[in-house]
Each structure stands twice: as structure tokens, then as C-alpha cells.
Design an enzyme around this catalytic site. Structure first.
Site, PDB file in Angstrom:
ATOM      1  N   ARG A 218      58.280  54.501  36.834  1.00  0.00           N
ATOM      2  CA  ARG A 218      57.345  55.258  36.328  1.00  0.00           C
ATOM      3  C   ARG A 218      56.400  54.896  35.181  1.00  0.00           C
ATOM      4  O   ARG A 218      56.643  53.884  34.761  1.00  0.00           O
ATOM      5  CB  ARG A 218      58.068  56.646  35.646  1.00  0.00           C
TER       6      ARG A 218
ATOM      7  N   LYS B  68      64.028  58.900  33.181  1.00  0.00           N
ATOM      8  CA  LYS B  68      63.872  60.462  33.025  1.00  0.00           C
ATOM      9  C   LYS B  68      64.981  61.244  33.333  1.00  0.00           C
ATOM     10  O   LYS B  68      65.078  62.276  32.761  1.00  0.00           O
ATOM     11  CB  LYS B  68      62.913  60.617  34.052  1.00  0.00           C
TER      12      LYS B  68
ATOM     13  N   HIS C 284      50.491  58.451  39.178  1.00  0.00           N
ATOM     14  CA  HIS C 284      51.773  58.648  39.594  1.00  0.00           C
ATOM     15  C   HIS C 284      51.876  58.386  41.104  1.00  0.00           C
ATOM     16  O   HIS C 284      53.005  58.193  41.728  1.00  0.00           O
ATOM     17  CB  HIS C 284      52.186  60.092  39.221  1.00  0.00           C
TER      18      HIS C 284
ATOM     19  N   ARG D 219      53.419  55.356  42.432  1.00  0.00           N
ATOM     20  CA  ARG D 219      55.010  55.236  42.567  1.00  0.00           C
ATOM     21  C   ARG D 219      55.203  55.748  44.003  1.00  0.00           C
ATOM     22  O   ARG D 219      56.039  55.143  44.609  1.00  0.00           O
ATOM     23  CB  ARG D 219      55.549  56.297  41.435  1.00  0.00           C
TER      24      ARG D 219
ATOM     25  N   HIS E 252      66.078  58.070  42.006  1.00  0.00           N
ATOM     26  CA  HIS E 252      66.336  59.460  42.622  1.00  0.00           C
ATOM     27  C   HIS E 252      67.899  59.581  42.815  1.00  0.00           C
ATOM     28  O   HIS E 252      68.213  58.949  43.290  1.00  0.00           O
ATOM     29  CB  HIS E 252      65.604  59.621  43.836  1.00  0.00           C
TER      30      HIS E 252
ATOM     31  N   TYR F 248      58.993  61.604  47.937  1.00  0.00           N
ATOM     32  CA  TYR F 248      57.950  60.437  47.573  1.00  0.00           C
ATOM     33  C   TYR F 248      57.850  59.409  48.692  1.00  0.00           C
ATOM     34  O   TYR F 248      56.904  58.694  48.820  1.00  0.00           O
ATOM     35  CB  TYR F 248      58.669  59.540  46.428  1.00  0.00           C
TER      36      TYR F 248
END
Length: 326
Positions: free
Chosen positions: A169, A194, A279, A282, A304, A313
Site C-alpha cells: 500500500r 492497515k 491504489h 496494488r 489480506h 484485487y
């Protein structure tokens, strides 16, 4: 009362929503990693007329009106959901920890705005026409290379390469410390991410080359740029790259004797460098890494917590999947 089941509403009726928000900010928000953004939402809520109401007087209909008003004001569905989640947690904390057991949660009584913020944006390639020595020259470039060429920031191209090689990120890249990088083992450690946990990221040879090219800094960080400056530099580079692309394409189409209406139509329909965010790098990196690693290993790299979240994603190209079939 004799049976011991009576619960007093005095506390909930005497406490305003604004006071509850203030206490929540002090006791709960201040301990969160995302405190800055949540404090901003709390400050906005304290200016709302609901802040003058007692907690006990706020009903589901009030929350429904709040939801509909915010959506009419043009806020994104995801933004309104975050605001409602904050309000809901304030009521939950009040009931569980502030002696307001009789208090009901009005947010639980309403429908949440539907949100589908998953993206399938992959990096595109196109024929880029540029004017050199009064002659139009064509190069086949992907969007990342085009953005690198038009970056005003000398560090942005390196950050872009690092992002597409690691799937990290923006905040993880800009906060990466040199002490947490082992170039020999090709591993970068992220002590806090995160989702609140640490993870290690394997580094490709290109990612190692980027880190090796960086000068050592007094603050120990690998990159000089901050998250906001990366976003701005990326947006500026996209604007300059898109302008250069459309200018060259216009000249090429004029040489083909197309009318201005047809030129304008073709340019407006062209998606090259359109709707691209930092983003999305990513997303691109995750899709590329998925060609190498199975999904259960990929979750360890990207951070994740389950494969369902990862699938938002992971967007492979269908033609690449077809090549794997016999």
C-alpha cells in the site's frame, strides 16, 4: 423494579449525542490508528443538529433521514456507511460501557447504503504518438511507463516500480524503514499494517534494485515522499501524460484526414490513462503475483486476511487463463 429487571433511562436521556461523541473521541478514537480521519468525522457530526438531541431520543427514522440527506448531498455510499458505522459504535459503547443499558441502537434499524467499490482496473498499453524533429514517432507504451516519463517528482517512478513489484500500500511504502529491509534475503518487514498485524513482503530483483538506488536518510525511512505527496505527484503525472498522449494522437488522426468530430469522438472514447489511481498499482501487482503464487500464499504477501477479500484485487486477464487450458 421489585423483580430487578428495570433499567433506568436517566443517563441516556441526560446525555446529548454531542457529549457522547466527545467522550467517544477521548476514550475510543484516540486509541485507534485511524484516529485522524475518524476525528474529522466526529467534528462534522458535532455540528449536526442531532448533536443537540439526547441519545435516548434518537430513533431509527432520524438515522434514515440522516442517511438520505447525506446521499442527496452527493456523498459516496461508502462515506455514508462509514459515518453510520461510527454512530452505531458510539451507541454500542454507550450501552456496554457507559451505564446506558436501556439504550437501543437506531442504526441497526435502517438499511445501509449499498456499496460496490471493487475495481477491475488493469494497466493498459497503447500506441503513443510523439512529435520528434517535426516527425510523428510511434512507441507502444504501457500506462506506467508513460506516467514515469511525465513525472515531475524524481522519486515517483521508483515508488511506482516498487508498488507494482510488491503490492504494498501507499502508506506502507512511504513508511518503510531501512532497518526493516534485508536486501540479501530479499525481504521487507512491515511491523504494523492497515489490518493491525505485521507481515513480511518478498522482494523481486527490481524491488531490490529500487531500494539499493536510494540514498540513506536521517529519519531511517527508505523513501522521502509522504503519502499525500505521492498521491498528488501521481495525479499530476497522469494529467501531463494524458495531455501529451491526446496531443500526439490528435496529430496522428489529422494526418489520416479524419474530421474533427471523429477525432474528438475517438479521443473521448479512449480509456488510456483514464480513471487510474495509485491504489490500482496494488491491484495490478496482486494480479501479476497471482500468476506465480497460489491464493493462500498470496494472502501472506498482500496482507489480506482471507481469500474473499483478495478476490476484489485479483483480476486475471481471461486470455491469460485461456492459455493455461489444453
Amino acid at each position: 423494579m421489585d423483580a430487578g429487571v428495570f433499567v433506568s433511562r436517566n443517563e441516556a436521556e441526560a446525555t446529548s449525542f454531542g457529549s457522547a461523541l466527545e467522550l467517544y473521541a477521548k476514550e475510543v478514537t484516540s486509541k485507534k490508528r485511524s484516529s485522524v480521519s475518524e476525528l474529522s468525522r466526529i467534528n462534522a457530526l458535532q455540528r449536526h443538529p442531532l448533536a443537540l438531541r439526547s441519545l435516548a431520543s434518537i430513533r431509527g427514522s432520524d438515522m434514515a433521514n440522516y442517511r438520505d440527506t447525506r446521499l442527496r448531498e452527493g456523498l459516496a455510499h461508502s462515506t455514508v456507511r462509514r459515518e453510520l458505522a461510527l454512530i452505531s459504535h458510539v451507541f454500542t459503547i454507550a450501552r456496554k460501557e457507559w451505564r446506558m443499558e436501556s439504550l437501543s441502537n437506531p442504526v441497526e434499524l435502517i438499511r445501509q447504503p449499498s456499496v460496490d467499490d471493487s475495481r477491475e482496473r488493469r494497466i493498459l498499453s497503447a500506441d503513443v504518438w510523439t512529435l520528434k524533429d517535426t516527425k510523428l514517432v510511434c512507441e507502444h507504451l504501457d500506462e506506467l511507463e508513460m506516467i514515469r516519463r511525465h513525472s515531475r517528482s524524481p522519486e515517483l517512478p521508483k515508488i511506482m516500480t516498487f508498488a507494482t513489484e510488491t503490492a504494498m500500500r501507499r502508506s506502507e511504502i512511504t513508511s518503510l524503514l531501512r532497518i526493516n529491509v534485508n536486501l540479501e534475503k530479499r525481504v521487507a518487514l512491515l511491523p504494523m499494517t492497515k489490518n493491525g498485524s505485521a507481515r513480511g513482503v518478498p522482494l523481486t530483483s527490481k524491488a531490490v534494485a529500487v531500494l539499493s538506488s536510494l540514498a540513506e536518510r536521517d529519519d531511517g525511512r527508505c523513501f522521502k515522499s509522504r503519502p499525500d505527496s505521492v498521491t498528488k505527484a501521481f495525479a499530476d503525472a497522469i494529467t501531463d501524460a494524458r495531455n501529451a498522449y491526446t496531443e500526439g494522437l490528435t496529430l496522428h488522426l489529422k494526418q489520416k484526414k479524419l474530421t474533427q468530430d471523429k477525432i474528438d469522438k475517438q479521443i473521448s472514447d479512449d480509456t488510456y490513462l483514464m480513471d487510474l489511481r495509485f491504489h490500482d498499482l496494488r491491484h495490478e501487482a496482486t494480479s501479476r503475483l497471482a500468476e506465480i503464487f497460489p491464493l493462500h500464499e498470496l494472502t501472506k504477501i498482500t496482507g489480506h486476511q482471507d481469500t474473499r477479500m483478495l478476490m476484489r484485487y485479483y483480476h486475471p486477464k481471461i486470455e491469460d487463463l485461456a492459455k493455461k487450458l489444453k
